[in-house]
Design a protein around this motif. Structure first.
Motif, PDB file in Angstrom:
ATOM      1  N   GLU A  24       0.844  -1.189   0.000  1.00 21.50           N
ATOM      2  CA  GLU A  24       0.000   0.000   0.000  1.00 21.50           C
ATOM      3  C   GLU A  24       0.883   1.244   0.000  1.00 21.50           C
ATOM      4  N   LYS A  25       0.431   2.298  -0.675  1.00 22.98           N
ATOM      5  CA  LYS A  25       1.202   3.548  -0.707  1.00 22.98           C
ATOM      6  C   LYS A  25       1.498   4.045   0.702  1.00 22.98           C
ATOM      7  N   GLY A  26       0.541   3.907   1.589  1.00 23.94           N
ATOM      8  CA  GLY A  26       0.710   4.369   2.958  1.00 23.94           C
ATOM      9  C   GLY A  26       1.742   3.580   3.742  1.00 23.94           C
ATOM     10  N   ASP A  27       2.099   2.408   3.250  1.00 25.08           N
ATOM     11  CA  ASP A  27       3.098   1.576   3.923  1.00 25.08           C
ATOM     12  C   ASP A  27       4.526   1.891   3.487  1.00 25.08           C
ATOM     13  N   VAL A  28       4.678   2.743   2.483  1.00 27.11           N
ATOM     14  CA  VAL A  28       6.005   3.102   1.994  1.00 27.11           C
ATOM     15  C   VAL A  28       6.596   4.155   2.927  1.00 27.11           C
ATOM     16  N   ASP A  29       7.762   3.863   3.448  1.00 28.40           N
ATOM     17  CA  ASP A  29       8.488   4.826   4.279  1.00 28.40           C
ATOM     18  C   ASP A  29       9.225   5.757   3.324  1.00 28.40           C
ATOM     19  N   THR A  30       8.771   7.006   3.252  1.00 29.84           N
ATOM     20  CA  THR A  30       9.326   7.936   2.266  1.00 29.84           C
ATOM     21  C   THR A  30      10.756   8.348   2.579  1.00 29.84           C
ATOM     22  N   GLU A  31      11.216   8.073   3.786  1.00 28.88           N
ATOM     23  CA  GLU A  31      12.586   8.433   4.153  1.00 28.88           C
ATOM     24  C   GLU A  31      13.549   7.257   4.061  1.00 28.88           C
ATOM     25  N   GLN A  32      13.026   6.059   3.881  1.00 27.85           N
ATOM     26  CA  GLN A  32      13.872   4.868   3.799  1.00 27.85           C
ATOM     27  C   GLN A  32      14.135   4.525   2.331  1.00 27.85           C
ATOM     28  N   SER A  33      15.246   3.891   2.081  1.00 26.03           N
ATOM     29  CA  SER A  33      15.638   3.476   0.744  1.00 26.03           C
ATOM     30  C   SER A  33      14.560   2.617   0.083  1.00 26.03           C
ATOM     31  N   LEU A  34      14.216   2.967  -1.154  1.00 26.08           N
ATOM     32  CA  LEU A  34      13.267   2.169  -1.922  1.00 26.08           C
ATOM     33  C   LEU A  34      13.844   0.800  -2.246  1.00 26.08           C
ATOM     34  N   PHE A  35      15.170   0.715  -2.306  1.00 25.11           N
ATOM     35  CA  PHE A  35      15.839  -0.554  -2.552  1.00 25.11           C
ATOM     36  C   PHE A  35      15.741  -1.452  -1.319  1.00 25.11           C
ATOM     37  N   GLU A  36      16.003  -0.882  -0.145  1.00 24.67           N
ATOM     38  CA  GLU A  36      15.934  -1.649   1.103  1.00 24.67           C
ATOM     39  C   GLU A  36      14.516  -2.109   1.400  1.00 24.67           C
ATOM     40  N   GLN A  37      13.525  -1.344   0.956  1.00 23.86           N
ATOM     41  CA  GLN A  37      12.131  -1.726   1.163  1.00 23.86           C
ATOM     42  C   GLN A  37      11.670  -2.777   0.153  1.00 23.86           C
ATOM     43  N   GLY A  38      12.534  -3.081  -0.816  1.00 24.75           N
ATOM     44  CA  GLY A  38      12.200  -4.087  -1.821  1.00 24.75           C
ATOM     45  C   GLY A  38      11.273  -3.576  -2.907  1.00 24.75           C
ATOM     46  N   ILE A  39      11.140  -2.263  -3.015  1.00 18.73           N
ATOM     47  CA  ILE A  39      10.237  -1.677  -4.002  1.00 18.73           C
ATOM     48  C   ILE A  39      10.931  -1.542  -5.357  1.00 18.73           C
ATOM     49  N   LEU A  40      12.194  -1.161  -5.340  1.00 20.15           N
ATOM     50  CA  LEU A  40      12.937  -0.985  -6.580  1.00 20.15           C
ATOM     51  C   LEU A  40      14.215  -1.815  -6.584  1.00 20.15           C
ATOM     52  N   ASP A  41      14.618  -2.199  -7.787  1.00 22.61           N
ATOM     53  CA  ASP A  41      15.944  -2.751  -8.018  1.00 22.61           C
ATOM     54  C   ASP A  41      16.595  -1.845  -9.062  1.00 22.61           C
ATOM     55  N   SER A  42      17.773  -2.152  -9.500  1.00 24.58           N
ATOM     56  CA  SER A  42      18.480  -1.214 -10.386  1.00 24.58           C
ATOM     57  C   SER A  42      17.727  -0.969 -11.697  1.00 24.58           C
ATOM     58  N   LEU A  43      17.143  -1.983 -12.291  1.00 20.76           N
ATOM     59  CA  LEU A  43      16.412  -1.811 -13.546  1.00 20.76           C
ATOM     60  C   LEU A  43      15.132  -1.005 -13.334  1.00 20.76           C
ATOM     61  N   SER A  44      14.363  -1.362 -12.319  1.00 22.70           N
ATOM     62  CA  SER A  44      13.121  -0.629 -12.083  1.00 22.70           C
ATOM     63  C   SER A  44      13.401   0.804 -11.654  1.00 22.70           C
ATOM     64  N   PHE A  45      14.553   1.051 -11.021  1.00 19.29           N
ATOM     65  CA  PHE A  45      14.902   2.424 -10.675  1.00 19.29           C
ATOM     66  C   PHE A  45      15.127   3.251 -11.935  1.00 19.29           C
ATOM     67  N   LEU A  46      15.811   2.678 -12.928  1.00 17.15           N
ATOM     68  CA  LEU A  46      16.043   3.396 -14.181  1.00 17.15           C
ATOM     69  C   LEU A  46      14.724   3.733 -14.865  1.00 17.15           C
ATOM     70  N   GLU A  47      13.790   2.791 -14.854  1.00 21.46           N
ATOM     71  CA  GLU A  47      12.468   3.043 -15.427  1.00 21.46           C
ATOM     72  C   GLU A  47      11.755   4.154 -14.657  1.00 21.46           C
ATOM     73  N   PHE A  48      11.859   4.117 -13.345  1.00 21.39           N
ATOM     74  CA  PHE A  48      11.260   5.128 -12.483  1.00 21.39           C
ATOM     75  C   PHE A  48      11.870   6.500 -12.760  1.00 21.39           C
ATOM     76  N   ALA A  49      13.181   6.564 -12.931  1.00 20.41           N
ATOM     77  CA  ALA A  49      13.861   7.826 -13.219  1.00 20.41           C
ATOM     78  C   ALA A  49      13.376   8.415 -14.539  1.00 20.41           C
ATOM     79  N   VAL A  50      13.167   7.579 -15.549  1.00 18.31           N
ATOM     80  CA  VAL A  50      12.660   8.051 -16.843  1.00 18.31           C
ATOM     81  C   VAL A  50      11.249   8.616 -16.668  1.00 18.31           C
TER      82      VAL A  50
END
Length: 84
Positions: A24-50
């Motif tokens: 859930e969006k509300g469960d995302v800690d906006t101050e914690q690493s998206l990688f550590e939370q398991g939300i993004l990996d290197s490929l999905s981060f590049l897509e997110f950046a675009v």
């Protein structure tokens, strides 16, 4: 544009990925690493950046930043604000 709007907008850009991960969006800690939370990996981060570049009509340059400087919603919000 305020940081709060950026945070919400960034979470919205991640909404499809969050749904796939059953987070859930509300469960995302906006101050914690998206990688550590398991939300993004290197490929999905590049897509997110675009997606960020397209939404905010900016060019992100991470070449002079350490990964810890752009790995959370909060930190990305600040980068977007500085780019505008």
């Amino acid at each position: 544009m305020s940081t709060i709007i950026n945070r919400d907008s960034l979470l919205e850009l991640l909404s499809t990925r969050l749904q796939l991960l059953e987070i859930e969006k509300g469960d995302v800690d906006t101050e914690q690493s998206l990688f550590e939370q398991g939300i993004l990996d290197s490929l999905s981060f590049l897509e997110f950046a675009v997606e960020i570049e397209g939404k905010y009509d900016i060019e992100l340059d991470f070449s002079e930043l350490e990964p810890t400087e752009f790995n959370s919603i909060e930190k990305l919000s600040k980068i977007i604000e500085n780019a505008n």
